[in-house]
Each structure stands twice: as structure tokens, then as C-alpha cells.
Design an enzyme around this catalytic site. Structure first.
Site, short mmCIF file in Angstrom:
data_model
loop_
_atom_site.label_atom_id
_atom_site.label_comp_id
_atom_site.label_asym_id
_atom_site.label_seq_id
_atom_site.Cartn_x
_atom_site.Cartn_y
_atom_site.Cartn_z
N LYS A 205 45.44 37.54 -5.58
CA LYS A 205 44.14 37.40 -4.91
C LYS A 205 43.69 38.74 -4.32
O LYS A 205 42.56 39.16 -4.51
CB LYS A 205 44.21 36.35 -3.78
N ARG B 233 42.25 27.85 3.96
CA ARG B 233 43.63 27.66 3.58
C ARG B 233 44.07 26.21 3.70
O ARG B 233 45.19 25.87 3.39
CB ARG B 233 44.43 28.50 4.55
N ARG C 257 56.70 43.38 -4.71
CA ARG C 257 55.50 44.00 -4.15
C ARG C 257 55.86 45.10 -3.14
O ARG C 257 56.75 44.94 -2.32
CB ARG C 257 54.63 42.96 -3.45
N ARG D 29 56.46 43.90 2.75
CA ARG D 29 55.96 43.03 3.81
C ARG D 29 57.10 42.16 4.37
O ARG D 29 57.95 41.69 3.61
CB ARG D 29 54.84 42.13 3.27
N ARG E 212 56.39 29.88 2.18
CA ARG E 212 54.96 30.09 1.92
C ARG E 212 54.51 29.26 0.71
O ARG E 212 53.39 28.74 0.68
CB ARG E 212 54.68 31.57 1.66
#
Ligand code: AP5
Ligand code: ZN
Length: 212
Positions: A9, A84, A123, A156, A167
Site C-alpha cells: 500500500k 481500518r 523490508r 520497523r 498484525r
């Protein structure tokens, strides 16, 4: 934009917002900026983010209401990471109503779970510009340094395996119902979000052009 953590996203929102010349409004980015700035909002949000839980709606909704009222959002905007859950989607409709605006489209990025775990685990995010590199799919030219801006790359806090799992559960339980919600409103566009970044952007642009 809607899609599981790691669907791409942020990556697509950055490209699309710049092509459309509208601001990208990412609740995750705003929370992270507040965490690193040490603000009260950041302190409140951090505990939830580190556990992979959603920040409470009262905090998130007010933050979005303020952001969308700003000058640069008056000609349109692209939302990334908000709403969300269904309660946030209902509040968003009220916020937009008050601003005399409406959503043109909701873009769903469809990717399977195995691939999103691979994307999140590899990531490396830029501290300065927010660009997301990937150790395998989009490695930086110089280790630890962002190609875009020369900023420092870091992993992160919520990209640890335990938190990634939570998550994904939160997405299935709370966010996935938005797909049916927006299908019902007749504005859902679903695209295949696997393959090369530029191919996915092209699919997104085609899907958005199609809007009625
Ligand atoms: P947020 O920042 O929104 O995180 P998220 O939804 O989990 O999404 P991500 O940023 O992890 O992934 P992405 O889909 O943007 O993927 P990306 O483009 O980086 O939220 C974080 C937290 O903040 C939440 O857990 C919550 O606590 C809080 N929060 C935020 N919004 C909230 C709200 N509305 N209400 C309550 N709480 C909220 O890509 C991932 C990786 O894949 C990158 O490394 C990238 O390089 C790579 N990649 C991208 N595209 C491709 C491709 N096509 N092929 C290969 N690799 C790719
Ligand atoms: Zn950068």
C-alpha cells in the site's frame, strides 16, 4: 487503499499520489512521525503499534479529521491505512460529508499471506523519506542507505515475526470486513498486487480510470 500489512500500500500510494498530484495520507506514517518526534500522540500510539494492535478509533479518527481539513487535501487525497475497521469507515463517511466530499474509489491490493510475510520480513524503511526498500526485491545500492534520499535504512519495530503474525490476525478480524462494506457501496476495485511494482501501478491506474 485497503490490503493486508505488506501488500504494498505504501509503495503504491507514494507513486500514485505523486502521479495524481494529491497528498498521500498515511495514518501509519503520521503515527510513526509522532513516535520519533516524542509527541503525546506518539507516546499513546506506540504501545499499540509495537503489539501489532490498532490504535483506538477516537485517537485515529480525530487525527484524520484534522489532516483532511488541511489546505493541501482540498483538491483530493489518497488514504493509505485508513479506515481500518467498519467503525472508522462510518466515521470517514461523516468526516467527508462535513467537508462536502466523497470517496471516488477504494483500491484493494490482493496478495497471499506467504508473500506478505516475505515482504514484511525483508523490508528496510528509510528514516528520512519513508521509502520502503526490500533486502531481496528492492535492495539499496549501498547497504543501509536509501537510494531515494541517502537516508538511513532501518527495520520497523513491528516487522518482527511475532508482531507480523498479530498484525495479520488483526487484518483478518477487523480490516478485511471493509472489502464487503465498500463492495456494497459500489466503489471497490480489486487488483492483483503480485509481480513487479510498475505492473501493479499500471493495474491500479486502469482500475481507477474505470470509476463511475
Ligand atoms: P501501517 O503503517 O499502515 O502498516 P500496515 O498496514 O501494516 O502496512 P505496511 O506499512 O506494513 O505495509 P504496506 O502495505 O504499506 O507495504 P509496503 O509498501 O511498505 O500501520 C502500522 C501500525 O499503525 C498499525 O499496526 C496500527 O498500530 C497503526 N495504525 C495505522 N493506521 C491505523 C488506523 N487507521 N487505525 C488504527 N491504527 C492504525 O511494502 C512492504 C515491503 O514489500 C517493502 O519492503 C517493499 O519494498 C516490498 N514490496 C512492495 N511492493 C512489492 C512488489 N510488487 N514486489 C516485491 N516486493 C514489494
Ligand atoms: Zn529515503
Amino acid at each position: 487503499m485497503v490490503g493486508p500489512p505488506g501488500a504494498g500500500k505504501g509503495t503504491q500510494a507514494q507513486i500514485l499520489a505523486s502521479e495524481l498530484s494529491i497528498p498521500k495520507v498515511s495514518t501509519g506514517d503520521i503515527f510513526r512521525a509522532n513516535v520519533s518526534g516524542g509527541t503525546d500522540l506518539g507516546k499513546q500510539a506506540k504501545a499499540y503499534m509495537d503489539r501489532g494492535e490498532l490504535v483506538p478509533d477516537e485517537i485515529t479518527n480525530e487525527m484524520v479529521r484534522d489532516r483532511l481539513a488541511q489546505e493541501d487535501a482540498q483538491g483530493g487525497f489518497l488514504l493509505d491505512g485508513f479506515p481500518r475497521n467498519v467503525a472508522q469507515a462510518e466515521t470517514l463517511n461523516k468526516i467527508l460529508n462535513d467537508l462536502n466530499e466523497r470517496l471516488d474509489a477504494v483500491l484493494e491490493l490482493a496478495v497471499d499471506q506467504e508473500e506478505v510475510v516475505r515482504r514484511l520480513a525483508g523490508r528496510r524503511s528509510c528514516r528520512s523519506c519513508g521509502h520502503a526498500h526490500h533486502v531481496e526485491y528492492d535492495p539499496p545500492e549501498v547497504d543501509g542507505v536509501c537510494d531515494n534520499c541517502g537516508g538511513e535504512l532501518f527495520q520497523r519495530e513491528d516487522d518482527r515475526e511475532e508482531t507480523i503474525r498479530r498484525r495479520l490476525e488483526v487484518y483478518d478480524e477487523q480490516t478485511a470486513p471493509l472489502v464487503a462494506f465498500y463492495r456494497n457501496e459500489g466503489i471497490l476495485k480489486t487488483i492483483d498486487a503480485t509481480g513487479a511494482v510498475e505492473d501493479i501501478t499500471a493495474r491500479a491506474v486502469d482500475a481507477l480510470r474505470d470509476r463511475s
